[in-house]
Enzyme design. Structure first.
Site, mmCIF file in Angstrom:
data_model
loop_
_atom_site.group_PDB
_atom_site.id
_atom_site.type_symbol
_atom_site.label_atom_id
_atom_site.label_comp_id
_atom_site.label_asym_id
_atom_site.label_seq_id
_atom_site.Cartn_x
_atom_site.Cartn_y
_atom_site.Cartn_z
ATOM 1 N N ASP A 30 0.849 -1.192 0.000
ATOM 2 C CA ASP A 30 0.000 0.000 0.000
ATOM 3 C C ASP A 30 0.882 1.237 0.000
ATOM 4 O O ASP A 30 1.895 1.291 0.718
ATOM 5 C CB ASP A 30 -0.903 -0.016 1.239
ATOM 6 C CG ASP A 30 -2.056 0.972 1.133
ATOM 7 O OD1 ASP A 30 -3.211 0.536 1.080
ATOM 8 O OD2 ASP A 30 -1.799 2.196 1.111
ATOM 9 N N ASN A 87 -12.937 -3.475 2.629
ATOM 10 C CA ASN A 87 -13.910 -2.394 2.682
ATOM 11 C C ASN A 87 -14.809 -2.476 1.459
ATOM 12 O O ASN A 87 -14.324 -2.507 0.330
ATOM 13 C CB ASN A 87 -13.202 -1.033 2.673
ATOM 14 C CG ASN A 87 -12.313 -0.835 3.882
ATOM 15 O OD1 ASN A 87 -12.665 -1.254 4.981
ATOM 16 N ND2 ASN A 87 -11.163 -0.210 3.692
ATOM 17 N N GLY A 93 -15.001 3.036 3.583
ATOM 18 C CA GLY A 93 -13.689 3.584 3.276
ATOM 19 C C GLY A 93 -13.093 3.063 1.977
ATOM 20 O O GLY A 93 -11.916 3.317 1.695
ATOM 21 N N GLN A 94 -13.884 2.350 1.171
ATOM 22 C CA GLN A 94 -13.340 1.888 -0.114
ATOM 23 C C GLN A 94 -13.076 3.095 -1.013
ATOM 24 O O GLN A 94 -13.946 3.949 -1.203
ATOM 25 C CB GLN A 94 -14.319 0.931 -0.816
ATOM 26 C CG GLN A 94 -13.717 0.347 -2.094
ATOM 27 C CD GLN A 94 -14.593 -0.696 -2.776
ATOM 28 O OE1 GLN A 94 -15.695 -0.985 -2.337
ATOM 29 N NE2 GLN A 94 -14.080 -1.257 -3.859
ATOM 30 N N SER A 95 -11.863 3.187 -1.530
ATOM 31 C CA SER A 95 -11.518 4.359 -2.344
ATOM 32 C C SER A 95 -11.008 3.968 -3.735
ATOM 33 O O SER A 95 -10.911 4.816 -4.614
ATOM 34 C CB SER A 95 -10.474 5.223 -1.629
ATOM 35 O OG SER A 95 -9.328 4.460 -1.330
ATOM 36 N N HIS A 100 -10.174 -5.292 -3.260
ATOM 37 C CA HIS A 100 -8.848 -5.520 -2.697
ATOM 38 C C HIS A 100 -8.959 -5.853 -1.216
ATOM 39 O O HIS A 100 -9.844 -5.393 -0.504
ATOM 40 C CB HIS A 100 -7.919 -4.314 -2.915
ATOM 41 C CG HIS A 100 -8.467 -2.997 -2.478
ATOM 42 N ND1 HIS A 100 -9.475 -2.336 -3.145
ATOM 43 C CD2 HIS A 100 -8.145 -2.196 -1.433
ATOM 44 C CE1 HIS A 100 -9.736 -1.177 -2.527
ATOM 45 N NE2 HIS A 100 -8.949 -1.074 -1.486
ATOM 46 N N LEU A 101 -8.016 -6.670 -0.810
ATOM 47 C CA LEU A 101 -7.928 -7.145 0.565
ATOM 48 C C LEU A 101 -6.705 -6.493 1.194
ATOM 49 O O LEU A 101 -5.623 -6.513 0.606
ATOM 50 C CB LEU A 101 -7.754 -8.664 0.483
ATOM 51 C CG LEU A 101 -7.382 -9.463 1.704
ATOM 52 C CD1 LEU A 101 -8.494 -9.447 2.735
ATOM 53 C CD2 LEU A 101 -7.097 -10.918 1.302
ATOM 54 N N HIS A 102 -6.880 -5.886 2.364
ATOM 55 C CA HIS A 102 -5.750 -5.315 3.093
ATOM 56 C C HIS A 102 -5.183 -6.366 4.048
ATOM 57 O O HIS A 102 -5.924 -6.922 4.872
ATOM 58 C CB HIS A 102 -6.180 -4.111 3.934
ATOM 59 C CG HIS A 102 -6.680 -2.947 3.144
ATOM 60 N ND1 HIS A 102 -5.880 -1.894 2.777
ATOM 61 C CD2 HIS A 102 -7.911 -2.664 2.641
ATOM 62 C CE1 HIS A 102 -6.593 -1.008 2.093
ATOM 63 N NE2 HIS A 102 -7.820 -1.454 1.999
#
Lengths: 114, 114
Positions: A30, A87, A93-95, A100-102
């Site tokens: 990230d 998210n 908070g998805q931007s 995608h997986l954090h």
């Protein structure tokens, strides 16, 4: 799809260091890390958000999570701990509008999770 | 396994209201909710933590995530947003040693995620 930054990363059009780069899954760090290790794990296939995943994506989702597990082991995060976060939607908070997986690790995490 | 509270919930030995109760997956509300909707989704199979999941659990993990998706839709969280969280290990905040997925929704979420 041509405007999707994560599709461009997956295809190599935007070059980044990839921790995973296989047939189905791509992983990279990230740009705004929230922990000593903060990695994004994405499907190569464009899916706007988790809510768009259905039964046909079950195998792909399994692969994403297991890819996170493998990375965590490789980075020795499995000994202390790691948090996975997905998210879905703006209020979460998805931007970036590509699933995608954090994977976050390397520090203690608080509760609630944001 | 007999001491695992989530196994006891899954088997019905500890009665709780279940939002999902099928062959593989059980879901119920968190006793200490961190959002207007806060649901725990667990595999019926006892797995101590995510790090113990391997290729043989890929299908099960897909089912867990898709179960979260279905619940989010049912609770109309998919319109605004929801966050999924899996804590693996003590530093991540795991406190029950049976794999569980947190589904949180009904409010805006902050970043970092804890």
């Amino acid at each position: 799809m041509s405007d999707c930054i994560f599709c461009k990363i997956a295809s190599g059009e935007i070059p980044v260091d990839k921790l995973i780069d296989d047939e189905d899954v791509v992983a990279f760090r990230d740009l705004n890390p929230q922990a000593p290790e903060h990695i994004l794990i994405i499907p190569r296939q464009h899916l706007e958000r988790l809510a768009h995943a259905d039964e046909s994506h079950s195998d792909l989702i399994g692969k994403l999570i297991l890819a996170a597990n493998k990375l965590a082991k490789k980075l020795k995060l499995d000994e202390s701990g790691y948090r996975l976060v997905i998210n879905n939607g703006e209020s979460a908070g998805q931007s970036v509008w590509h699933l995608h997986l954090h994977l976050l690790g390397g520090r203690d995490f608080n509760w609630p999770p944001g």
